[in-house]
Design an enzyme around this catalytic site. Structure first.
Site, PDB file in Angstrom:
ATOM      1  N   ASP A  66       0.813  -1.212   0.000  1.00 57.53           N
ATOM      2  CA  ASP A  66       0.000   0.000   0.000  1.00 57.53           C
ATOM      3  C   ASP A  66       0.847   1.262   0.000  1.00 57.53           C
ATOM      4  O   ASP A  66       2.068   1.223   0.189  1.00 57.53           O
ATOM      5  CB  ASP A  66      -0.895   0.026   1.250  1.00 57.53           C
ATOM      6  N   TYR A 130       7.288 -10.097   6.269  1.00 54.87           N
ATOM      7  CA  TYR A 130       7.092  -8.674   6.540  1.00 54.87           C
ATOM      8  C   TYR A 130       7.677  -8.330   7.894  1.00 54.87           C
ATOM      9  O   TYR A 130       7.595  -9.102   8.852  1.00 54.87           O
ATOM     10  CB  TYR A 130       5.601  -8.318   6.532  1.00 54.87           C
TER      11      TYR A 130
END
EC number: 5.4.99.-
Length: 303
Positions: A66, A130
């Protein structure tokens, strides 16, 4: 490793690893049309125009991130078809050429590989990791060194109960329906995912702060590994684990939230800020006929 096209030209497929600081971008994906927003992919494809491919070069991104999210190592595949009689670019030449023509300083191509013509950067990935960075001991944004801004989530607290966070994280490990941690906007056939690893650990003192500041600022790292994640799953899991660390939730409540499969619940609806999140690595297993294992550059935790 390549397919022959008309007039004797050869189309070669490459896997490239690249990194970026996501602050200036509307995510990694290209933004098409006349919108003012722009994605990392727009810059990569603009640089690829200078390769003079017979057909336009398009990047197929492995892992979409994002706006504001960073990547230590993302991946994509692309096809380059040179004019008749010209051999495919060696991977190292391709990587150097892309870096030479990239117009944004916050993007860098790390490495390139030749791969089979049917290789797919998103579908072939076997692991994605992540990293989420937190900082405590900073009650106002002005107290955070400018070098760390937009690279971590500033918590208005002096400490975190890391043991409670680690206990809570154990409830997330394994194969589950993660609907409770999925945001709307990216439908998938199934919300079931397997979280292979989750860790919560104190980070080392940042080298970008003064000795006086390092005595009060504490950095923390959360890591999550899975083959794939739901939309905003990592940021929502992070928000819940932080709530546990701040004492707003008990570790056992994380299991209740997970089992509720309700993304609109009181505690799990919060999404951690984008700027603390980094895509750390995308890994690939055997490539069949290629008989090799590709793995992106390895990084330690970004402390």
């Amino acid at each position: 490793m390549g397919s022959v096209q008309a007039a004797g030209s050869v189309r070669a497929r490459y896997l490239v690893y690249f990194q970026y600081v996501g602050t200036d971008f509307n995510g990694v994906a290209a933004v098409r049309g006349t919108q003012r927003a722009i994605g990392v992919q727009n810059y990569l494809e603009e640089a690829a125009e200078r390769l003079n491919s017979v057909v336009p070069v398009r990047f197929t991104i492995s892992s979409r991130t994002d706006a504001g999210v960073h990547a230590l190592s993302n991946a994509a595949h692309l096809d380059v078809q040179r004019r008749s009689g010209r051999p495919p670019f060696p991977p190292e030449v391709l990587a150097e050429a892309l870096n030479t023509h990239l117009r944004h300083p916050a993007i860098r191509v790390l490495r390139a590989f030749r791969v089979p013509s049917d290789f797919h950067a998103r579908h072939a990935a076997t692991s994605r990791t992540y990293l989420y960075r937190l900082v405590t001991g900073c009650h106002r944004l002005a107290e955070l060194p400018v070098f760390e801004r937009n690279l971590c989530w500033t918590l208005q607290a002096d400490c975190l109960d890391v043991a409670a966070m680690q206990e809570a994280a154990q409830h997330l490990l394994g194969t589950h329906d993660f609907s409770a941690f999925q945001s709307a906007g990216s439908p998938v056939p199934s919300p079931v995912r397997t979280l292979r690893r989750v860790s919560v650990s104190p980070g080392q003192a940042s080298p970008l702060v003064t000795p006086e500041e390092s005595r009060k600022l504490r950095f923390w790292s959360l890591e999550f590994e899975s083959q794939s994640f739901l939309y905003r799953q990592v940021r929502r899991m992070t928000a819940v684990l932080v709530a546990v660390g701040l004492g707003a939730l008990a570790p056992a409540q994380v299991k209740t939230i997970l089992e509720s499969q309700d993304p609109l619940g009181k505690h799990q609806a919060r999404v951690a800020p984008a700027h603390g999140l980094f895509l750390k690595s995308v890994l690939y297993g055997s490539l069949g006929a290629a008989s090799c294992t590709l793995q992106g550059p390895q990084f330690g935790s970004h402390k």
